[in-house]
Every structure is written in C-alpha cells, then in structure tokens.
Design a protein around this motif. Structure first.
Motif, mmCIF file in Angstrom:
data_model
loop_
_atom_site.group_PDB
_atom_site.id
_atom_site.type_symbol
_atom_site.label_atom_id
_atom_site.label_comp_id
_atom_site.label_asym_id
_atom_site.label_seq_id
_atom_site.Cartn_x
_atom_site.Cartn_y
_atom_site.Cartn_z
ATOM 1 N N ASP A 49 0.823 -1.218 0.000
ATOM 2 C CA ASP A 49 0.000 0.000 0.000
ATOM 3 C C ASP A 49 0.853 1.263 0.000
ATOM 4 O OD1 ASP A 49 0.793 -0.353 2.666
ATOM 5 O OD2 ASP A 49 -1.101 0.358 3.489
ATOM 6 N N CYS A 50 1.997 1.213 0.634
ATOM 7 C CA CYS A 50 2.900 2.361 0.659
ATOM 8 C C CYS A 50 3.462 2.633 -0.749
ATOM 9 C CB CYS A 50 4.021 2.101 1.659
ATOM 10 S SG CYS A 50 4.980 3.554 2.073
ATOM 11 N N HIS A 52 2.058 1.670 -3.594
ATOM 12 C CA HIS A 52 0.937 2.061 -4.452
ATOM 13 C C HIS A 52 0.532 3.513 -4.214
ATOM 14 C CE1 HIS A 52 -0.090 -2.490 -4.641
ATOM 15 N NE2 HIS A 52 0.941 -2.171 -5.399
ATOM 16 N N GLU A 53 0.550 3.947 -2.957
ATOM 17 C CA GLU A 53 0.243 5.346 -2.662
ATOM 18 C C GLU A 53 1.301 6.265 -3.248
ATOM 19 O OE1 GLU A 53 -0.391 5.932 1.521
ATOM 20 O OE2 GLU A 53 -1.971 4.415 1.586
ATOM 21 N N ALA A 146 4.431 9.187 -0.118
ATOM 22 C CA ALA A 146 3.257 8.397 0.277
ATOM 23 C C ALA A 146 2.638 8.910 1.569
ATOM 24 C CB ALA A 146 3.627 6.927 0.427
ATOM 25 N N LEU A 149 0.393 11.969 1.094
ATOM 26 C CA LEU A 149 -0.815 11.580 0.361
ATOM 27 C C LEU A 149 -1.787 10.867 1.284
ATOM 28 C CD1 LEU A 149 0.677 10.277 -3.010
ATOM 29 C CD2 LEU A 149 -0.553 12.409 -2.608
ATOM 30 N N ARG A 150 -1.288 10.051 2.177
ATOM 31 C CA ARG A 150 -2.136 9.302 3.093
ATOM 32 C C ARG A 150 -2.890 10.251 4.031
ATOM 33 N NH1 ARG A 150 1.598 5.993 5.824
ATOM 34 N NH2 ARG A 150 2.115 5.128 3.833
ATOM 35 N N GLY A 153 -5.590 12.215 1.870
ATOM 36 C CA GLY A 153 -6.595 11.385 1.194
ATOM 37 C C GLY A 153 -7.969 11.416 1.828
#
Length: 154
Positions: A49-50, A52-53, A146, A149-150, A153
């Motif tokens: 997930d890291c 992909h983000e 990342a 962005l997290r 989001g």
C-alpha cells in the motif's frame, strides 16, 4: 533483457550463495531460490500500500514503470497475497530510514530466476546488469511522497 545479459545477472545472483549450484537447482525446480542477504545486497521490504500510494496506482505496469524510473535498480514483489510487499535490492549497509524494513545478514529472500515466471514472486524491475542495485536515497524520497498523500486522502 537479452539472453547473455540475463545469464550474467542470474550468475551474479546465484553467487550470493556459497553454493551457486544449489541456487541454480532451486531455480530449475521451483523458479525461485532462497538467497542469503548481507553479502552482495540487502533487501528493503516496503508494504504494497505504501508503494501504491507513492506511485499513485496499483496497476502492475504503472508500478513497474514508476519504480524503474525512481529507483533505477532491481525490485521483487511477493505474490503470495494481494498485499504482498515489494523488496528493493540495495547495497549492504546502505543508508536507510523511513517506513521500510531492511533485511540483511542472517536473512534469506526468495528471488525468482530472471526471465522466468513464478507464482510466488516476480521481478517488478530486473537488474540491468550484474551488481545493479537501488539507491536507498531514491527509495526514501519516493516513500516520503506516500505519507503526505495518506494524510490528505479521503
């Protein structure tokens, strides 16, 4: 990757083990071999997930293209689950901090044979030549994108 270069990269990888013939036998039988870390390279394990983000996608071709551009070094993906981590191969003892975990001496990594498919893991970015490794500073810079962005989001 041409066959001669693929063979040279495979040989370089196999020689991370004191018994390269064992690695070749595992590749032949299973398509993946357990290689000892800390001698020629370490592996930096990054949660899917890291990654992909950071790259803005989980689509395999997009991720591969982004990682190749950012890291300019070899990356392996664990395929045993949909959330399987990525492993960036870096120089032993290379500077690293952040959300990723360094795997080094005393640890083994399942490494697929270059140019051959396996259901356990795959090369996301192949080594471009024997000895090619990721620069851990580039990985740190990529992963730093990342976290913001997290927090922003939905």
């Amino acid at each position: 990757m041409d066959t001669e270069l693929q063979r040279a990269v495979s040989q370089w990888l196999a020689e991370t083990d004191p018994r390269p013939d064992r690695v070749w036998a595992e590749w032949e039988k299973h398509g993946v071999a357990l290689l000892p870390l800390g001698r020629r390279f370490d592996a930096i394990r990054v949660k899917a997930d890291c990654v992909h983000e950071a790259v803005g996608s989980d689509e395999p071709h997009t991720v591969a293209s982004a990682l190749e551009t950012w890291l300019a070094g070899p990356v392996i993906r664990d395929l045993r689950s949909g959330i399987g981590p990525y492993y960036a191969l870096a120089a032993p003892g290379a500077d690293r901090d952040g959300p990723a975990e360094r795997l080094t001496t005393g640890t083994y990594l399942g490494v697929p044979r270059p140019g051959h498919a396996t259901t356990l893991s795959r090369w996301v970015v192949l080594p471009q030549h024997p000895g090619a490794l990721c620069d851990s500073r580039y990985l740190r810079a990529l992963l730093a994108t990342a976290t913001p962005l997290r927090t922003v989001g939905p």
